[in-house]
Design a protein around this motif. Structure first.
Motif, PDB file in Angstrom:
ATOM      1  N   ASN A  50      50.307  -1.974  27.534  1.00 18.95           N
ATOM      2  CA  ASN A  50      50.572  -1.707  25.988  1.00 18.95           C
ATOM      3  C   ASN A  50      52.131  -1.909  25.805  1.00 18.95           C
ATOM      4  OD1 ASN A  50      47.842  -1.304  25.906  1.00 18.95           O
ATOM      5  ND2 ASN A  50      48.161   0.919  25.945  1.00 18.95           N
ATOM      6  N   LEU A  51      52.912  -1.608  26.570  1.00 20.23           N
ATOM      7  CA  LEU A  51      54.460  -1.599  26.222  1.00 20.23           C
ATOM      8  C   LEU A  51      54.849  -3.021  26.454  1.00 20.23           C
ATOM      9  CD1 LEU A  51      56.357   0.592  25.506  1.00 20.23           C
ATOM     10  CD2 LEU A  51      57.262   0.645  27.950  1.00 20.23           C
ATOM     11  N   ASN A  88      52.941  -5.793  26.144  1.00 22.41           N
ATOM     12  CA  ASN A  88      52.240  -6.436  25.009  1.00 22.41           C
ATOM     13  C   ASN A  88      52.911  -6.476  23.694  1.00 22.41           C
ATOM     14  OD1 ASN A  88      50.264  -7.663  26.472  1.00 22.41           O
ATOM     15  ND2 ASN A  88      48.847  -6.264  26.109  1.00 22.41           N
ATOM     16  N   GLU A  89      53.534  -4.927  23.398  1.00 22.11           N
ATOM     17  CA  GLU A  89      54.148  -4.706  22.352  1.00 22.11           C
ATOM     18  C   GLU A  89      55.422  -5.537  22.230  1.00 22.11           C
ATOM     19  OE1 GLU A  89      55.938  -0.978  19.686  1.00 22.11           O
ATOM     20  OE2 GLU A  89      54.747  -0.790  21.533  1.00 22.11           O
ATOM     21  N   LYS A  90      56.140  -5.523  23.366  1.00 18.20           N
ATOM     22  CA  LYS A  90      57.317  -6.052  23.566  1.00 18.20           C
ATOM     23  C   LYS A  90      57.295  -7.450  23.203  1.00 18.20           C
ATOM     24  CE  LYS A  90      60.751  -7.094  27.112  1.00 18.20           C
ATOM     25  NZ  LYS A  90      60.356  -8.218  27.388  1.00 18.20           N
ATOM     26  N   GLY A 107      54.991  -9.217  21.783  1.00 19.37           N
ATOM     27  CA  GLY A 107      54.329  -9.397  20.461  1.00 19.37           C
ATOM     28  C   GLY A 107      52.952  -9.958  20.616  1.00 19.37           C
ATOM     29  N   ASN A 152      49.108  -9.017  20.495  1.00 14.15           N
ATOM     30  CA  ASN A 152      48.043  -8.297  19.888  1.00 14.15           C
ATOM     31  C   ASN A 152      46.672  -8.613  20.336  1.00 14.15           C
ATOM     32  OD1 ASN A 152      46.888  -6.645  17.947  1.00 14.15           O
ATOM     33  ND2 ASN A 152      47.006  -7.886  16.052  1.00 14.15           N
ATOM     34  N   LYS A 199      40.994  -3.129  21.015  1.00 11.28           N
ATOM     35  CA  LYS A 199      41.038  -1.895  20.121  1.00 11.28           C
ATOM     36  C   LYS A 199      39.813  -1.333  19.936  1.00 11.28           C
ATOM     37  CE  LYS A 199      44.760  -3.677  17.130  1.00 11.28           C
ATOM     38  NZ  LYS A 199      45.535  -3.780  15.888  1.00 11.28           N
ATOM     39  N   SER A 213      51.910   9.787  19.474  1.00  7.32           N
ATOM     40  CA  SER A 213      52.689   8.749  19.513  1.00  7.32           C
ATOM     41  C   SER A 213      53.418   8.548  18.095  1.00  7.32           C
ATOM     42  CB  SER A 213      51.792   7.375  19.357  1.00  7.32           C
ATOM     43  OG  SER A 213      50.988   7.363  20.754  1.00  7.32           O
ATOM     44  N   LYS A 245      57.306   8.010  17.430  1.00  9.83           N
ATOM     45  CA  LYS A 245      57.907   6.933  16.824  1.00  9.83           C
ATOM     46  C   LYS A 245      58.706   7.264  15.756  1.00  9.83           C
ATOM     47  CE  LYS A 245      56.405   2.364  14.365  1.00  9.83           C
ATOM     48  NZ  LYS A 245      57.372   2.747  13.361  1.00  9.83           N
ATOM     49  N   LYS A 271      63.414   2.320  19.392  1.00  5.78           N
ATOM     50  CA  LYS A 271      61.987   2.327  19.551  1.00  5.78           C
ATOM     51  C   LYS A 271      61.688   3.198  20.804  1.00  5.78           C
ATOM     52  CE  LYS A 271      59.446  -1.107  19.110  1.00  5.78           C
ATOM     53  NZ  LYS A 271      58.777  -2.253  19.142  1.00  5.78           N
ATOM     54  N   GLY A 294      48.273   1.794  13.066  1.00  6.73           N
ATOM     55  CA  GLY A 294      49.724   1.295  13.008  1.00  6.73           C
ATOM     56  C   GLY A 294      50.293   1.848  11.812  1.00  6.73           C
TER      57      GLY A 294
END
Length: 386
Positions: free
Chosen positions: A45-46, A48-50, A52, A54, A59, A81, A85, A94, A334
């Motif tokens: 997940n980290l 993927n977020e880095k 971009g 989605n 989900k 989370s 954040k 972040k 989010g």
């Protein structure tokens, strides 16, 4: 074979100095292995977020979240989370930044990346299984109370890396739920220590400051580390008395209504009162939680049925209806991280849906309990001739 050389860096997860400390230690030390406090899912997940990425198809659906134990697990992980954040936004860092830097630095020096933490879902489930109802209520009360905390309470984040301040925080949590503390902290200390012992060569480990001392203890006393299969087990808890009562209540209600009917007793008014109490209070609970009228009507219609079915919940149906009426989706998850006050939280569609689930369920439960004294007991007295 244990690592030849091991350096453990205890970080504050949303601290810029921690990020720089990690980068320097890896680039200058050029270790063979960089171990990070992540499990495979969080690592995925980290990254993927880095990058971009989605993954919409992965989900969870709202209907999956509001059913059964999923709701509790979701709330716990989502709020944790959210807080991390929120602190990270306040400090301009972040959450997970030090882990990303560790991974990037490891790639630069050609080091192997070792994911040493236990799966978060296993950890949360084991912790929840250890918490009493009162401890869970205290935990969620603390979560809600944090929305009213002042920003200046977050200013001295680096102090959590200092021994005295960190010990104070850990001591507070240990008092709140000693068994959950054991799962969330001590068990993970042992797990990560064993994973580090499994590495070879020079190792730099990047972990939260709260785990550094515990990991070091287990590294010095490896005989105290439980087998990994035990730490990964999710034992089925014994059937608690409270849950047994919840299963017996609907059975008793059905039996009494059935016996009264077979005996020729007029049960129409009793049934009407039962429907009005369970459905009416579920309707009211849904509205008080801020639901749309149609969702409250759904709660009213299903509550008499769900109250005598131990595997169904009025809140599930009201919540699904509310989600459709509000157009809520997992994208609203989010938005939780952007809320800075309870008022803003109430503006989040997903949070409003979860409130409706809780409100409808509480109303239905109260209605069922009132039905026992006002409907079921009088009917039982008629059956036995009182």
């Amino acid at each position: 074979m244990p690592p030849e050389k091991l350096k453990i860096i205890g970080t504050a997860h949303v601290s810029q100095p921690s990020v720089e400390e990690v980068r320097t230690a890896i680039l200058e030390g050029e270790p063979d292995v960089v171990a990070v406090e992540l499990d495979p899912n969080r690592y995925h997940n980290l990254m993927n977020e880095k990058n971009g990425v989605n993954e919409e198809n992965k989900k969870p659906k709202i209907s999956e979240i509001i059913k059964g134990n999923n709701l509790t697990l979701f709330l716990v992980s989502a709020f944790l989370s959210y807080f991390q954040k929120k602190i990270g936004d306040d400090l301009g860092v972040k959450p997970g930044a030090e882990m990303i830097v560790a991974i990037e630095s490891a790639e630069q020096v050609g080091a192997k990346i070792a994911l040493i933490d236990r799966d978060i879902q296993i950890t949360l489930q084991r912790a929840l299984n250890q918490m009493s109802l009162w401890e869970k209520l205290k935990f969620f009360y603390g979560i809600l109370g944090s929305f009213f905390s002042k920003d200046d309470e977050l200013e001295d984040l680096e102090s959590i890396k200092e021994g005295d301040a960190l010990a104070e925080v850990m001591e507070y949590f240990q008092k709140m739920s000693p068994k959950a503390y054991q799962v969330l902290v001590k068990e993970r200390d042992a797990y990560m220590a064993q994973m580090l012992l499994n590495q070879e060569g020079d190792v730099v480990a990047v972990v939260g400051a709260g785990h550094q001392e515990g990991i070091q203890h287990y590294l010095e006393h490896p005989q105290e580390i439980p087998p990994l299969y035990q730490l990964n087990q999710i034992k089925k808890t014994g059937f608690p008395v409270g849950k047994l009562i919840l299963f017996l209540i609907p059975v008793i209600i059905i039996i009494i209504f059935l016996l009264a009917f077979l005996k020729g007793i007029n049960i129409q008014m009793n049934l009407l009162h039962f429907v009005l109490l369970t459905g009416g209070l579920s309707f009211a609970g849904s509205l008080l939680a801020g639901s749309r009228l149609l969702s409250a009507v759904v709660a009213f219609l299903v509550a008499p049925i769900t109250s005598i079915h131990p595997l169904l919940s009025a809140g599930w149906f009201a919540g699904i209806a509310e989600a459709k009426l509000r157009g809520a989706s997992m994208d609203d998850l989010g938005g939780l991280g952007k809320c800075e006050s309870f008022k803003e939280l109430l503006g989040n569609r997903l949070f409003r849906v979860l409130l409706v689930v809780v409100g409808a369920n509480i109303g239905c439960t109260i209605g069922t309990l009132l039905s026992i004294s006002n409907v079921i007991l009088p009917l039982f007295n008629q059956l036995i001739g009182f």
